[in-house]
Write an enzyme that holds these catalytic residues in place. Structure first.
Site, PDB file in Angstrom:
ATOM      1  N   HIS A  18       0.847  -1.202   0.000  1.00  0.00           N
ATOM      2  CA  HIS A  18       0.000   0.000   0.000  1.00  0.00           C
ATOM      3  C   HIS A  18       0.882   1.252   0.000  1.00  0.00           C
ATOM      4  O   HIS A  18       0.646   2.193  -0.751  1.00  0.00           O
ATOM      5  CB  HIS A  18      -0.857   0.077   1.270  1.00  0.00           C
ATOM      6  CG  HIS A  18      -1.937  -0.954   1.384  1.00  0.00           C
ATOM      7  ND1 HIS A  18      -2.084  -1.740   2.496  1.00  0.00           N
ATOM      8  CD2 HIS A  18      -2.934  -1.302   0.552  1.00  0.00           C
ATOM      9  CE1 HIS A  18      -3.135  -2.525   2.331  1.00  0.00           C
ATOM     10  NE2 HIS A  18      -3.665  -2.296   1.162  1.00  0.00           N
TER      11      HIS A  18
ATOM     12  N   LYS B 102     -15.744  -7.751   5.246  1.00  0.00           N
ATOM     13  CA  LYS B 102     -14.506  -8.289   5.826  1.00  0.00           C
ATOM     14  C   LYS B 102     -14.527  -8.015   7.326  1.00  0.00           C
ATOM     15  O   LYS B 102     -14.764  -6.884   7.731  1.00  0.00           O
ATOM     16  CB  LYS B 102     -13.282  -7.585   5.234  1.00  0.00           C
ATOM     17  CG  LYS B 102     -13.101  -7.788   3.739  1.00  0.00           C
ATOM     18  CD  LYS B 102     -11.807  -7.106   3.282  1.00  0.00           C
ATOM     19  CE  LYS B 102     -11.606  -7.207   1.783  1.00  0.00           C
ATOM     20  NZ  LYS B 102     -10.437  -6.431   1.313  1.00  0.00           N
TER      21      LYS B 102
ATOM     22  N   ARG C 166      -2.071  -5.811  -8.206  1.00  0.00           N
ATOM     23  CA  ARG C 166      -1.026  -6.807  -7.946  1.00  0.00           C
ATOM     24  C   ARG C 166      -1.012  -7.827  -9.088  1.00  0.00           C
ATOM     25  O   ARG C 166      -0.468  -7.583 -10.133  1.00  0.00           O
ATOM     26  CB  ARG C 166      -1.271  -7.508  -6.605  1.00  0.00           C
ATOM     27  CG  ARG C 166      -0.865  -6.678  -5.424  1.00  0.00           C
ATOM     28  CD  ARG C 166      -1.464  -7.190  -4.158  1.00  0.00           C
ATOM     29  NE  ARG C 166      -2.912  -7.037  -4.184  1.00  0.00           N
ATOM     30  CZ  ARG C 166      -3.717  -7.244  -3.167  1.00  0.00           C
ATOM     31  NH1 ARG C 166      -3.222  -7.666  -2.037  1.00  0.00           N
ATOM     32  NH2 ARG C 166      -5.007  -7.060  -3.271  1.00  0.00           N
TER      33      ARG C 166
ATOM     34  N   SER D  79      -2.872  -7.506   3.128  1.00  0.00           N
ATOM     35  CA  SER D  79      -3.105  -7.363   4.563  1.00  0.00           C
ATOM     36  C   SER D  79      -3.490  -8.708   5.164  1.00  0.00           C
ATOM     37  O   SER D  79      -3.044  -9.056   6.260  1.00  0.00           O
ATOM     38  CB  SER D  79      -4.238  -6.368   4.826  1.00  0.00           C
ATOM     39  OG  SER D  79      -3.929  -5.116   4.281  1.00  0.00           O
TER      40      SER D  79
HETATM   41  P1  ADP Z   1      -9.883  -3.182  -0.543  1.00  0.00           P
HETATM   42  O1  ADP Z   1     -10.658  -3.836   0.546  1.00  0.00           O
HETATM   43  O2  ADP Z   1     -10.552  -1.969  -1.113  1.00  0.00           O
HETATM   44  O3  ADP Z   1      -9.362  -4.111  -1.615  1.00  0.00           O
HETATM   45  P2  ADP Z   1      -7.166  -3.060   0.443  1.00  0.00           P
HETATM   46  O4  ADP Z   1      -6.728  -2.371   1.685  1.00  0.00           O
HETATM   47  O5  ADP Z   1      -7.026  -4.531   0.394  1.00  0.00           O
HETATM   48  O6  ADP Z   1      -8.635  -2.560   0.210  1.00  0.00           O
HETATM   49  O7  ADP Z   1      -6.397  -2.449  -0.813  1.00  0.00           O
HETATM   50  C1  ADP Z   1      -6.441  -1.084  -1.127  1.00  0.00           C
HETATM   51  C2  ADP Z   1      -5.751  -0.866  -2.469  1.00  0.00           C
HETATM   52  O8  ADP Z   1      -4.376  -1.193  -2.374  1.00  0.00           O
HETATM   53  C3  ADP Z   1      -6.308  -1.734  -3.594  1.00  0.00           C
HETATM   54  O9  ADP Z   1      -6.272  -0.995  -4.794  1.00  0.00           O
HETATM   55  C4  ADP Z   1      -5.347  -2.883  -3.654  1.00  0.00           C
HETATM   56  O10 ADP Z   1      -5.320  -3.491  -4.935  1.00  0.00           O
HETATM   57  C5  ADP Z   1      -4.049  -2.159  -3.353  1.00  0.00           C
HETATM   58  N1  ADP Z   1      -3.036  -3.062  -2.807  1.00  0.00           N
HETATM   59  C6  ADP Z   1      -3.155  -3.926  -1.782  1.00  0.00           C
HETATM   60  N2  ADP Z   1      -2.008  -4.596  -1.575  1.00  0.00           N
HETATM   61  C7  ADP Z   1      -1.133  -4.129  -2.523  1.00  0.00           C
HETATM   62  C8  ADP Z   1       0.225  -4.457  -2.870  1.00  0.00           C
HETATM   63  N3  ADP Z   1       0.903  -5.390  -2.226  1.00  0.00           N
HETATM   64  N4  ADP Z   1       0.773  -3.772  -3.904  1.00  0.00           N
HETATM   65  C9  ADP Z   1       0.058  -2.851  -4.577  1.00  0.00           C
HETATM   66  N5  ADP Z   1      -1.198  -2.517  -4.315  1.00  0.00           N
HETATM   67  C10 ADP Z   1      -1.797  -3.159  -3.311  1.00  0.00           C
END
Ligand code: ADP
Length: 161
Positions: free
Chosen positions: A18, A42, A91, A129
């Site tokens: 992130h 979630k 990703r 996460s």
């Molecule tokens: P959501 O529940 O909206 O998917 P996340 O917190 O999982 O929220 O992810 C928020 C954003 O960050 C999303 O666009 C996700 O694809 C991106 N993201 C999550 N992990 C990574 C990573 N390792 N590298 C790049 N982007 C990521």
């Protein structure tokens, strides 16, 4: 004109993946608001307040990044903030279909706000996460995967259980 992007997500908790997207986005846009959306489907480990605190700690060196939370609809929120763009990270191919669906719905709701995708750095391709929480539960070393304050918060969380 000052260009504002909203970087929405659950951030439960923020990972280095992130953070990489936020940092790179902050170089492109004049201002980035990282907004915690509480995804009802979630079951979160961290409260919204805790997630905000961790995001703030992780982005404290970035002058044009602020942290916020919302429980509403992303596109309503973005319009209210007068944002120009939504910033998301991609990703693997597995993210693609989900992101396509949300983006096309969001465009239907407001076609003036563009969604921008940034490809993750290869080193974070498989970082999420949920994966971090899964291994941190078993006391695994996550220092390469998350900012220091998150590592500490995870240790505290799982020590309590
Ligand atoms: P959501 O529940 O909206 O998917 P996340 O917190 O999982 O929220 O992810 C928020 C954003 O960050 C999303 O666009 C996700 O694809 C991106 N993201 C999550 N992990 C990574 C990573 N390792 N590298 C790049 N982007 C990521």
């Amino acid at each position: 004109m000052s260009r504002l992007a909203i970087c929405p997500g659950s951030f439960d908790p923020i990972t280095n993946g992130h953070l990489d997207i936020i940092r790179r986005g902050a170089k492109i846009f004049d201002h980035v608001i990282v907004t915690v959306f509480n995804n009802q489907s979630k079951a979160p480990l961290f409260t919204v307040e805790e997630r905000i605190e961790l995001l703030e700690a992780a982005t404290s060196d970035l002058d044009n990044v602020t942290v916020d939370a919302s429980s509403g609809l992303l596109m309503d929120y973005a319009k209210e903030k007068q944002a120009h763009a939504i910033l998301r990270g991609l990703r693997a191919v597995s993210d693609f279909e989900y992101e396509m669906q949300i983006t096309s719905m969001n465009r239907k709701l407001n076609e003036d706000i563009e969604t921008f995708f940034m490809m993750t750095n290869n080193q974070y391709s498989f970082l999420s996460s949920s994966m971090v929480k899964e291994v941190a539960k078993y006391n695994a070393n996550v220092s390469d995967l998350v900012p220091k304050p998150v590592e500490t918060a995870l240790q505290k969380k799982f020590l309590k259980d």
